[in-house]
Design a protein around this motif. Structure first.
Motif, PDB file in Angstrom:
ATOM      1  N   LEU A 104       0.612  -1.275   0.010  1.00 19.63           N
ATOM      2  CA  LEU A 104       0.067  -0.102   0.258  1.00 19.63           C
ATOM      3  C   LEU A 104       0.835   0.858  -0.096  1.00 19.63           C
ATOM      4  O   LEU A 104       1.127   2.181  -1.187  1.00 19.63           O
ATOM      5  N   PRO A 105       2.170   1.096   0.408  1.00 21.68           N
ATOM      6  CA  PRO A 105       2.424   2.640   0.756  1.00 21.68           C
ATOM      7  C   PRO A 105       3.139   2.757  -0.426  1.00 21.68           C
ATOM      8  O   PRO A 105       3.505   3.759  -0.831  1.00 21.68           O
ATOM      9  N   ILE A 106       4.516   1.440  -0.535  1.00 23.87           N
ATOM     10  CA  ILE A 106       5.237   1.901  -2.151  1.00 23.87           C
ATOM     11  C   ILE A 106       4.443   1.938  -3.505  1.00 23.87           C
ATOM     12  O   ILE A 106       4.900   3.105  -3.374  1.00 23.87           O
ATOM     13  N   THR A 107       3.046   1.567  -3.423  1.00 22.45           N
ATOM     14  CA  THR A 107       2.061   1.980  -4.537  1.00 22.45           C
ATOM     15  C   THR A 107       1.504   3.053  -4.497  1.00 22.45           C
ATOM     16  O   THR A 107       1.136   3.976  -5.413  1.00 22.45           O
ATOM     17  N   PHE A 108       0.930   3.564  -3.605  1.00 24.87           N
ATOM     18  CA  PHE A 108       0.926   4.701  -3.372  1.00 24.87           C
ATOM     19  C   PHE A 108       1.517   6.091  -3.968  1.00 24.87           C
ATOM     20  O   PHE A 108       1.654   6.451  -4.420  1.00 24.87           O
ATOM     21  N   THR A 109       3.137   5.683  -3.596  1.00 23.23           N
ATOM     22  CA  THR A 109       4.086   6.524  -3.231  1.00 23.23           C
ATOM     23  C   THR A 109       4.826   6.499  -4.596  1.00 23.23           C
ATOM     24  O   THR A 109       4.722   7.546  -5.434  1.00 23.23           O
ATOM     25  N   ALA A 110       4.666   5.874  -5.814  1.00 25.50           N
ATOM     26  CA  ALA A 110       5.176   5.065  -6.950  1.00 25.50           C
ATOM     27  C   ALA A 110       4.665   5.919  -7.465  1.00 25.50           C
ATOM     28  O   ALA A 110       4.208   6.679  -8.196  1.00 25.50           O
ATOM     29  N   ALA A 111       3.049   5.700  -7.647  1.00 32.49           N
ATOM     30  CA  ALA A 111       1.657   6.712  -8.705  1.00 32.49           C
ATOM     31  C   ALA A 111       1.801   8.306  -8.490  1.00 32.49           C
ATOM     32  O   ALA A 111       1.720   8.643  -8.836  1.00 32.49           O
ATOM     33  N   ARG A 112       2.074   8.425  -7.515  1.00 29.70           N
ATOM     34  CA  ARG A 112       1.948   9.710  -6.792  1.00 29.70           C
ATOM     35  C   ARG A 112       3.434  10.274  -7.476  1.00 29.70           C
ATOM     36  O   ARG A 112       3.196  11.602  -7.885  1.00 29.70           O
ATOM     37  N   ARG A 113       4.425  10.228  -7.616  1.00 31.01           N
ATOM     38  CA  ARG A 113       5.108  10.149  -8.420  1.00 31.01           C
ATOM     39  C   ARG A 113       5.296  10.249  -9.416  1.00 31.01           C
ATOM     40  O   ARG A 113       6.336  10.970 -10.185  1.00 31.01           O
ATOM     41  N   LYS A 143       8.034  13.413 -24.955  1.00 30.12           N
ATOM     42  CA  LYS A 143       7.805  12.140 -25.743  1.00 30.12           C
ATOM     43  C   LYS A 143       7.370  11.335 -24.345  1.00 30.12           C
ATOM     44  O   LYS A 143       7.499   9.920 -24.536  1.00 30.12           O
ATOM     45  N   TYR A 144       7.779  11.458 -22.680  1.00 30.20           N
ATOM     46  CA  TYR A 144       8.089  10.491 -21.814  1.00 30.20           C
ATOM     47  C   TYR A 144       6.666  10.932 -21.440  1.00 30.20           C
ATOM     48  O   TYR A 144       6.509   9.821 -20.402  1.00 30.20           O
ATOM     49  N   SER A 145       5.745  11.617 -21.701  1.00 33.29           N
ATOM     50  CA  SER A 145       4.100  11.478 -20.700  1.00 33.29           C
ATOM     51  C   SER A 145       3.790  10.610 -20.475  1.00 33.29           C
ATOM     52  O   SER A 145       3.073   9.622 -19.753  1.00 33.29           O
ATOM     53  N   PRO A 146       3.347   9.745 -21.865  1.00 40.35           N
ATOM     54  CA  PRO A 146       2.031   8.581 -22.338  1.00 40.35           C
ATOM     55  C   PRO A 146       3.079   7.808 -20.715  1.00 40.35           C
ATOM     56  O   PRO A 146       2.512   6.838 -20.254  1.00 40.35           O
ATOM     57  N   ARG A 147       4.684   7.350 -20.466  1.00 39.55           N
ATOM     58  CA  ARG A 147       4.565   6.418 -19.947  1.00 39.55           C
ATOM     59  C   ARG A 147       4.374   6.313 -18.979  1.00 39.55           C
ATOM     60  O   ARG A 147       3.988   5.858 -17.863  1.00 39.55           O
ATOM     61  N   TRP A 148       4.754   8.030 -18.000  1.00 34.06           N
ATOM     62  CA  TRP A 148       4.725   8.620 -16.864  1.00 34.06           C
ATOM     63  C   TRP A 148       3.117   7.898 -16.502  1.00 34.06           C
ATOM     64  O   TRP A 148       2.344   7.521 -15.462  1.00 34.06           O
ATOM     65  N   ALA A 149       2.273   8.263 -17.495  1.00 34.10           N
ATOM     66  CA  ALA A 149       0.615   8.255 -17.860  1.00 34.10           C
ATOM     67  C   ALA A 149       0.465   6.946 -16.982  1.00 34.10           C
ATOM     68  O   ALA A 149      -0.255   7.233 -15.410  1.00 34.10           O
ATOM     69  N   GLY A 150       1.353   6.003 -17.730  1.00 36.05           N
ATOM     70  CA  GLY A 150       0.486   4.192 -17.186  1.00 36.05           C
ATOM     71  C   GLY A 150       0.960   4.044 -16.149  1.00 36.05           C
ATOM     72  O   GLY A 150      -0.229   2.838 -15.984  1.00 36.05           O
ATOM     73  N   ALA A 151       1.895   4.574 -15.766  1.00 38.05           N
ATOM     74  CA  ALA A 151       2.598   4.235 -14.565  1.00 38.05           C
ATOM     75  C   ALA A 151       2.072   3.868 -14.112  1.00 38.05           C
ATOM     76  O   ALA A 151       1.890   2.877 -12.845  1.00 38.05           O
ATOM     77  N   PHE A 188       2.556  10.788 -10.968  1.00 34.62           N
ATOM     78  CA  PHE A 188       2.102  11.421 -11.301  1.00 34.62           C
ATOM     79  C   PHE A 188       1.974  13.209 -11.642  1.00 34.62           C
ATOM     80  O   PHE A 188       1.609  14.035 -12.027  1.00 34.62           O
ATOM     81  N   ARG A 189       3.559  13.337 -11.072  1.00 35.20           N
ATOM     82  CA  ARG A 189       3.481  14.426 -11.024  1.00 35.20           C
ATOM     83  C   ARG A 189       4.440  14.650 -12.068  1.00 35.20           C
ATOM     84  O   ARG A 189       5.384  15.876 -12.372  1.00 35.20           O
ATOM     85  N   ARG A 190       5.495  13.970 -12.552  1.00 38.97           N
ATOM     86  CA  ARG A 190       6.566  13.519 -13.725  1.00 38.97           C
ATOM     87  C   ARG A 190       5.357  14.008 -14.665  1.00 38.97           C
ATOM     88  O   ARG A 190       6.277  14.313 -15.849  1.00 38.97           O
ATOM     89  N   PHE A 191       4.293  13.549 -14.240  1.00 38.13           N
ATOM     90  CA  PHE A 191       3.323  13.320 -16.439  1.00 38.13           C
ATOM     91  C   PHE A 191       3.408  14.757 -16.445  1.00 38.13           C
ATOM     92  O   PHE A 191       2.850  16.145 -16.200  1.00 38.13           O
ATOM     93  N   HIS A 192       3.458  15.257 -18.201  1.00 38.35           N
ATOM     94  CA  HIS A 192       3.752  16.616 -18.186  1.00 38.35           C
ATOM     95  C   HIS A 192       2.740  16.811 -19.536  1.00 38.35           C
ATOM     96  O   HIS A 192       2.382  15.715 -20.096  1.00 38.35           O
ATOM     97  N   SER A 193       0.864  17.092 -19.325  1.00 40.07           N
ATOM     98  CA  SER A 193       0.352  17.164 -20.521  1.00 40.07           C
ATOM     99  C   SER A 193       0.805  18.035 -21.788  1.00 40.07           C
ATOM    100  O   SER A 193       0.420  18.655 -22.800  1.00 40.07           O
TER     101      SER A 193
END
Length: 162
Positions: free
Chosen positions: A59-68, A79-87, A70-75
């Motif tokens: 729970l804390p590991i995946t929540f933190t990973a998802a938060r990070r 080039k890497y935005s879809p990868r960050w969104a998918g992850a 989504f922070r790196r996702f830029h609209s």
């Protein structure tokens, strides 16, 4: 002295309403799918206790990973935005499943014969006594390591070699 009423913005109220809807949806989804997740515990190593510990760690590991992610996702179309969104979506889904399983491990109020039925919220604690403590303990330990480890890493790296 004239006081005006405090203003509340629509955006603030919308965020609060969205949070209430999200919590209500999570609770409904947890009641619907939480039991299905705990049926996996029969096949898990160390049965319910091991499943609870795994859920508490995830729970804390995946929540933190998802938060990070989504922070790196830029609209902006990088080039890497879809990868960050998918992850972020994948980590968020695992975090949601872990949270649903953790919420089902919370002990019920009564310990009557109806709790032993698999359709009651407290059946997990009758089949796996201590699953709540294992889930809570692993959640706390993982959260503590994730909180304290980044502060200790520079100190460990800066240690002089002899």
């Amino acid at each position: 002295m004239k006081r005006s009423a405090p203003r509340t913005s629509r955006q603030k109220n919308a965020k609060q309403a969205a949070a209430l809807v999200a919590v209500g949806g999570f609770l409904a989804l947890s009641l619907w799918l939480g039991d299905e997740l705990w049926t996996l515990s029969v096949y898990w190593p160390a049965s319910g206790i091991g499943f609870g510990a795994t859920v508490g760690v995830l729970l804390p590991i995946t929540f933190t990973a998802a938060r990070r992610c989504f922070r790196r996702f830029h609209s902006d179309g990088s080039k890497y935005s879809p990868r960050w969104a998918g992850a972020g979506i994948a980590y968020g889904a695992v975090a949601l499943l872990s949270a649903m399983a953790a919420s089902r491990a919370i002990p019920g109020k009564g310990s009557s014969a109806t709790c032993r039925s698999e359709w009651q919220p407290c059946w997990v604690n009758h089949l796996y006594p201590g699953a709540f403590l294992a889930t809570l303990g692993s959640l706390a330990a993982t959260g503590a390591v994730m909180y304290w480890l980044p502060n200790w890493m520079p100190k460990l790296r800066a240690r002089p070699r002899r």
